[in-house]
Design an enzyme around this catalytic site. Structure first.
Site, PDB file in Angstrom:
ATOM      1  N   TYR A  27      -0.266  -3.560  -1.074  1.00 48.26           N
ATOM      2  CA  TYR A  27       0.260  -2.934  -2.294  1.00 48.26           C
ATOM      3  C   TYR A  27       0.352  -1.433  -2.057  1.00 48.26           C
ATOM      4  CZ  TYR A  27       0.399  -1.283  -7.187  1.00 48.26           C
ATOM      5  OH  TYR A  27       0.733  -0.672  -8.372  1.00 48.26           O
ATOM      6  N   ASP A  62      -1.188   3.639   4.351  1.00 50.50           N
ATOM      7  CA  ASP A  62      -1.502   3.838   2.944  1.00 50.50           C
ATOM      8  C   ASP A  62      -3.021   3.721   2.811  1.00 50.50           C
ATOM      9  OD1 ASP A  62      -2.063   3.694   0.271  1.00 50.50           O
ATOM     10  OD2 ASP A  62      -0.339   2.421  -0.221  1.00 50.50           O
ATOM     11  N   LYS A  79      -6.851   7.723  -5.496  1.00 45.84           N
ATOM     12  CA  LYS A  79      -8.207   7.260  -5.868  1.00 45.84           C
ATOM     13  C   LYS A  79      -9.312   8.286  -5.573  1.00 45.84           C
ATOM     14  CE  LYS A  79      -6.745   2.569  -6.443  1.00 45.84           C
ATOM     15  NZ  LYS A  79      -5.656   1.943  -5.719  1.00 45.84           N
TER      16      LYS A  79
HETATM   17  C1  LIG Z   1      -4.096   1.949  -6.026  1.00 45.13           C
HETATM   18  C2  LIG Z   1      -3.167   1.945  -4.864  1.00 45.13           C
HETATM   19  C3  LIG Z   1      -1.904   2.562  -4.918  1.00 45.13           C
HETATM   20  C4  LIG Z   1      -1.336   3.115  -6.187  1.00 45.13           C
HETATM   21  O1  LIG Z   1      -2.087   4.163  -6.675  1.00 45.13           O
HETATM   22  P1  LIG Z   1      -1.926   4.557  -8.238  1.00 45.13           P
HETATM   23  O2  LIG Z   1      -2.781   5.770  -8.365  1.00 45.13           O
HETATM   24  O3  LIG Z   1      -2.426   3.377  -8.995  1.00 45.13           O
HETATM   25  O4  LIG Z   1      -0.502   4.837  -8.469  1.00 45.13           O
HETATM   26  C5  LIG Z   1      -1.155   2.614  -3.762  1.00 45.13           C
HETATM   27  N1  LIG Z   1      -1.602   2.107  -2.605  1.00 45.13           N
HETATM   28  C6  LIG Z   1      -2.800   1.505  -2.524  1.00 45.13           C
HETATM   29  C7  LIG Z   1      -3.264   0.985  -1.201  1.00 45.13           C
HETATM   30  C8  LIG Z   1      -3.614   1.394  -3.657  1.00 45.13           C
HETATM   31  O5  LIG Z   1      -4.782   0.761  -3.562  1.00 45.13           O
END
Ligand SMILES: *Cc1c(COP(=O)(O)O)cnc(C)c1O
Length: 431
Positions: free
Chosen positions: A144, A239, A267
């Site tokens: 994701y 990511d 995060k």
């Molecule tokens: C949480 C998450 C996102 C999105 O971050 P948001 O602050 O919710 O927009 C993107 N990539 C990964 C791997 C994530 O865990």
């Protein structure tokens, strides 16, 4: 357990927000019941609107690596906001957070702050496209990257086919620029780069995929992805929105010893306030406006209050032994619950890395791809979650989400959690 007040608030919320929430997973749809409305958090604990107390392992889905309302974060946030919450102009705090990160991360020379993980991933993809002059991107099923149009795409039928969108509102034309591959599959990657030679801008991957279970990859596969990207002049995007500053200060990149070209963060980086970032070596980052042609901007980017929270949190993370302690606590939790499950012959496993853990209702020893998760068995997560709630333990309300241990969790918290999880397993497997 009395949750009357939460239930009332949720009824009201449904009249204001689609599904009663401002982010879908919060609606409790996959575990049933109504969402808990929280009123307060301190350290490892949270309290809901009905004054129930829980030990929290959701930790706002990862950002709160120090737990709730850590004194050093609270202090700087209060001090900073009192001096003005936003200027839309540079502040010293942006330099400070950048310096803290760049001087402790061997793969980063320049960084750009944004306000969420989604924005970080979206901007990183644009940068990769602008840098390479190519359009197509590769992502992996089970990873994701936020709700970015070209990343809300699932695999089409057949192995190396173009993606189809996994959300309404995304033009198929966008989805067609995205190739979705299975994780842990070198042959699929080979086939895709051969088929779309010189058209692929970026391979985007969560090096520690933690948004669809915890699909721990073999280092060998990640190294192979790196090799292919290098050979084909494709940008490798890690990511690290979850894994960054979580499995170590330098995240999954250092954990596996692999240098990506671009990194996306979110995060933990904001200390619980909305911050994201993308980063790379200078040669690539210099393509971003105003230095280069790739446009990206933000009214609240580098917000001083959020920067201050990030500085305070990351400073704590740099304390010697910080990550070792977190991992020890997590291993203690995981091993005790696992030993119990094995002694009872329950078809259950917990996967973990650093302070991330994921409970799986199957005895499989390794799960590296999303299609290896048994969705029927995962239905057992709902009663497991319910039993834990009743025992004062809060996990995120979805079996496909991971849990997080924070520096605030005490041995006593963990011991209580082990007892509660053992009982919850008995409830799930013996009724
Ligand atoms: C949480 C998450 C996102 C999105 O971050 P948001 O602050 O919710 O927009 C993107 N990539 C990964 C791997 C994530 O865990």
């Amino acid at each position: 357990m009395n949750t009357t007040r939460s239930a009332e608030l949720f009824e009201k919320a449904k009249t204001y927000f689609p599904g009663g929430v401002n982010s879908p997973v919060r609606a409790f749809r996959s575990v049933g019941g109504t969402p808990i409305f929280f009123a307060k958090g301190l350290g490892s604990k949270v309290w809901d609107e009905d004054c129930n107390e829980y030990i929290d392992y959701c930790c706002s889905w990862g950002p709160l690596i120090l737990g709730h309302a850590h004194p050093s974060v609270v202090k700087v946030v209060q001090e900073t906001v009192a001096l003005g919450s936003s200027f839309g102009a540079p502040t010293r705090l942006e330099n400070e957070l950048a310096d803290l990160i760049i001087s402790h991360h061997k793969y980063i020379e320049k960084i750009r702050f944004v306000s969420s993980g989604t924005e970080a991933a979206m901007s990183a993809i644009r940068l990769a496209r602008g840098y390479t002059g190519r359009d197509k991107i590769i992502k992996f099923e089970g990873c994701y990257h936020g709700h970015v149009d070209s990343l809300l795409v699932k695999a089409g039928s057949g192995l190396v086919t173009l993606g189809t969108s996994s959300s309404a509102g995304i033009p198929e034309a966008y989805a067609k620029e995205t190739i979705v591959l299975p994780l842990n599959d070198k042959a699929a990657l080979d086939a895709a780069v051969k088929e779309y030679k010189d058209q692929i801008a970026v391979v985007a991957i969560e090096p520690i995929p933690a948004n669809n279970g915890l699909l721990l990859q073999e280092g060998e596969f990640l190294r192979y992805v790196r090799e292919v990207c290098t050979r084909e002049n494709i940008v490798l995007l890690f990511d690290e929105v979850i894994s960054g500053f979580r499995v170590g200060f330098e995240g999954a990149s250092a954990y596996y010893g692999i240098q990506p070209d671009v990194l996306a963060f979110g995060k933990i980086i904001g200390g619980g306030l909305p911050v994201g970032a993308y980063a790379s070596r200078s040669e690539i980052m210099n393509h971003v406006a105003p230095e280069g042609p790739v446009y990206q901007a933000g009214t609240l980017s580098g917000n001083p209050v959020a920067m201050a929270a990030g500085i305070a949190q990351l400073t704590e993370c740099l304390r010697p032994g910080f990550y070792e302690e977190l991992k020890e606590k997590t291993d203690y939790l995981v091993n005790n619950v696992l030993n119990y499950a094995r002694s009872k012959n329950y078809a259950f496993n917990i996967f973990s890395v650093g302070s991330i853990f994921w409970v799986s209702f199957s005895a499989q020893k390794s799960i590296r791809r999303s299609d290896e998760i048994d969705s029927d068995e995962m239905k057992k997560f709902a009663p497991f979650h319910r039993s834990l709630l009743e025992q004062g333990i809060y996990l995120g309300p979805s079996g496909y989400e991971v849990g997080f241990v924070s520096a605030a969790h005490t041995t006593e918290d963990i011991d209580r959690t082990i007892q509660a999880m053992q009982h919850a397993l008995d409830v799930v497997f013996e009724g």
